[in-house]
Design an enzyme around this catalytic site. Sequence first.
Site, short mmCIF file in Angstrom:
data_model
loop_
_atom_site.label_atom_id
_atom_site.label_comp_id
_atom_site.label_asym_id
_atom_site.label_seq_id
_atom_site.Cartn_x
_atom_site.Cartn_y
_atom_site.Cartn_z
N ASP A 197 19.99 10.15 53.96
CA ASP A 197 20.35 10.98 52.86
C ASP A 197 20.80 9.93 51.75
O ASP A 197 21.82 9.08 51.73
CB ASP A 197 21.83 11.83 53.61
N LYS A 225 21.20 7.80 41.40
CA LYS A 225 20.41 9.00 41.61
C LYS A 225 20.07 9.93 40.25
O LYS A 225 19.16 10.53 40.06
CB LYS A 225 21.01 9.75 42.79
N GLU A 252 17.77 18.71 50.66
CA GLU A 252 18.76 18.70 51.38
C GLU A 252 19.57 19.69 51.87
O GLU A 252 19.90 19.68 53.03
CB GLU A 252 20.00 17.79 49.96
N ASP A 280 27.28 22.67 48.59
CA ASP A 280 27.34 21.15 48.50
C ASP A 280 28.33 20.74 47.47
O ASP A 280 27.78 20.70 46.26
CB ASP A 280 25.97 20.66 48.46
P1 ADP Z 1 27.14 12.49 47.22
O1 ADP Z 1 26.62 13.85 47.94
O2 ADP Z 1 27.42 12.91 45.90
O3 ADP Z 1 26.82 11.41 47.46
P2 ADP Z 1 29.41 12.80 49.22
O4 ADP Z 1 29.16 14.04 49.78
O5 ADP Z 1 29.51 11.39 49.79
O6 ADP Z 1 28.90 12.58 47.90
O7 ADP Z 1 30.94 13.16 48.89
C1 ADP Z 1 31.82 12.29 48.04
C2 ADP Z 1 33.29 12.95 47.88
O8 ADP Z 1 33.92 13.34 48.79
C3 ADP Z 1 34.24 11.75 47.00
O9 ADP Z 1 34.79 12.42 45.90
C4 ADP Z 1 35.24 11.76 48.04
O10 ADP Z 1 36.36 11.48 47.49
C5 ADP Z 1 35.05 13.18 48.64
N1 ADP Z 1 35.88 13.07 49.93
C6 ADP Z 1 35.36 12.42 51.02
N2 ADP Z 1 36.23 12.60 52.17
C7 ADP Z 1 37.27 13.24 51.74
C8 ADP Z 1 38.46 13.92 52.23
N3 ADP Z 1 38.86 13.57 53.39
N4 ADP Z 1 38.99 14.86 51.67
C9 ADP Z 1 38.76 15.20 50.22
N5 ADP Z 1 37.62 14.45 49.76
C10 ADP Z 1 36.73 13.60 50.23
MG MG Z 2 25.16 14.59 49.22
#
Ligand code: ADP
Ligand code: MG
Length: 635
Positions: A27, A93, A192, A214
């Site tokens: 991913d 990205k 995705e 998402d």
């Molecule tokens: P992307 O798909 O953009 O790479 P992610 O799916 O990894 O992003 O999501 C990242 C986001 O998720 C960040 O804003 C992070 O703060 C939030 N996040 C991760 N864990 C938690 C949690 N336990 N509670 C709330 N928000 C969270």
């Molecule tokens: Mg993502």
Amino acid sequence: MPALFQISEPGASHAKEACTTAAVGIDLGTTNSLVGIVLGDGKPRALAVDEGSTLLPSVVHYGEGGGPGSVVVGRAARRLAADFPRDTIVSVKRFMGRSSADPETKRLSPYRFAEGASGVVRFVVDGGRIVNPVEVSAEILRALRTRAEERLGIKVHQAVITVPAYFDDAQRQATKEAGRLAGLEVLRLLNEPTAAALAYGLDKRSRGMFAVYDLGGGTFDISILQLQEGVFEVKAVGGDSALGGDDFDRALAEILLQGREHTPRLVREAIDAAKQAKEELTRAEVTEAFGKRVTRPQLEEAIRPLIEKTGLAVRRALKDVGQKVDGVILVGGSTRVPAVRRYVAELFGMEPLADIDPDEVVALGAAVQANLLTAESPQHDVLLLDVAPLSLGLETMGGLVEKLILRNTTIPANATQEFTTFADAQTGMDIHVVQGERELVKDCRSLAKFTLSGIPPLPAGFARVAVTFQVDADGILSVTAKEQLTGVSQSITVKPSHGLTDEEIERMLLASIEHAEEDVQARLLIDNRVEAQRIVKAVEKQVENNGDLLEPHEREEIENAVADLKGAVAGSDHHKIKSEIERLDKVSADFAKRVMDRGIERALKGHAVDEFDKGELSPHAQKAYSALQDTEDPA
Ligand code: ADP
Ligand code: MG
């Protein structure tokens, strides 16, 4: 029998090395990237690749912090971002496959961009070093690969990499290129949302409509997938490319900063503290941040308007599909926030699927797909046939390719386009089906040929032949040509066979990139030549039949323009041909009008339609993309 529309053949070439090497799912996220793998027990899992975590922040730092010439990826890079904002690329990205002219690129940038004619975004980092988004992404992929290899103790050569469902061709191409730079054979790019659905094993159901919600760090994506006989089709996509958990952080930081100075340093610290507090409040009711007590209701109130913004895109997507969904999947770290879950449940009127870690679900689904693609005897053949690997099209006048189904289109798919005749009284058409990305037939792969005969004899450009390409879920292509007036039709089925290897597909794609510029020039030249020949033919015919409508000096002017246009056609300057076409068009415009008027007059007096020379003098007005080859010119 020529062959064939073929979707890569999984398993065949990869299975043998399975013991010493592994295929992984990746991913490649905007905020975080992960790598997953299916091990002996058949279950996918995400590998710990960054300081004990499965999440590798998608951050790449060049130089200074790690020493000149060095590259640091992940958490270590993120720690350097504050001190070296321009040498530390985050959210790369967002730049993938975008040109530097794209307003989106300028909007997102603390970076220094290299000037250049190429149109590709390039960052200047580490005191002058130039890198592009593909190279930056490759660093993330390389870090994932080598760290996974360390964890597993075996080599990782192959990967399925996920991309957003809305990624266009250039963005997908860039992602694939990044994989290759990182030393990976990209088995497939997987959408995705489809990956998330695979992680939940939804492909094992027979059919259904699923929404994938998402919410990541900086983006929100909603996709609606339809599952039919093991194939996922993306029915609708939507979202907001500037909405995510980072906005939650900023909203909470505002509260933390109340009554305090807003210096850049304090703001940054408040945002970091807010992010941590936000994540804690997913588990706890109360926490402390920045010397303040913060409660979950406080956070929820601050982010409610942001959460509600997602509803807009969701409703629009549901409306596009016009159907209720059977299930909702949560993806992305921000869907951990309890208020988000409640909102989604309310919006769809059902509890979302959330048993799988929303951070990991996409990587796990990609791992499942990688495993299927490399298994000895893949059981999910149909599932693998989810996109057309190369474009499918038809030969048109001048040896050009008109694409009907574009590469990467989800299958099953179909497309119809109308074609017309090139010559007067043309009664047959050769339908030549080709596959590939290049502009000229000779550079593509020939799949099948057949002839449609029995077209009624009409003036050039009047017959209407609808050609339909249909690719079913098994990857079988059928082509039908139907003359609209008489209904006469002819069709052919092209069975998939083991025609193309992955390498061949790769080679064809690379060639199309390499020759892009040259192809465009060749296409323009041929287009203009075909156009020129048509107009010359038409004008000469009108002069012959209706010459009495011309003054001698007009006739001379037209004849000169015709001669010059013919001269231009013999050369290879498409600009010259075009300007000569325009000149001939202009000098013959009055004459054309007179011919038209005469035609109408005659028609009104009851003359037959075929005596009526349709005003062909301005082929520009003729919309239909004309003209397959003439097979039975009766002349
Ligand atoms: P992307 O798909 O953009 O790479 P992610 O799916 O990894 O992003 O999501 C990242 C986001 O998720 C960040 O804003 C992070 O703060 C939030 N996040 C991760 N864990 C938690 C949690 N336990 N509670 C709330 N928000 C969270
Ligand atoms: Mg993502």
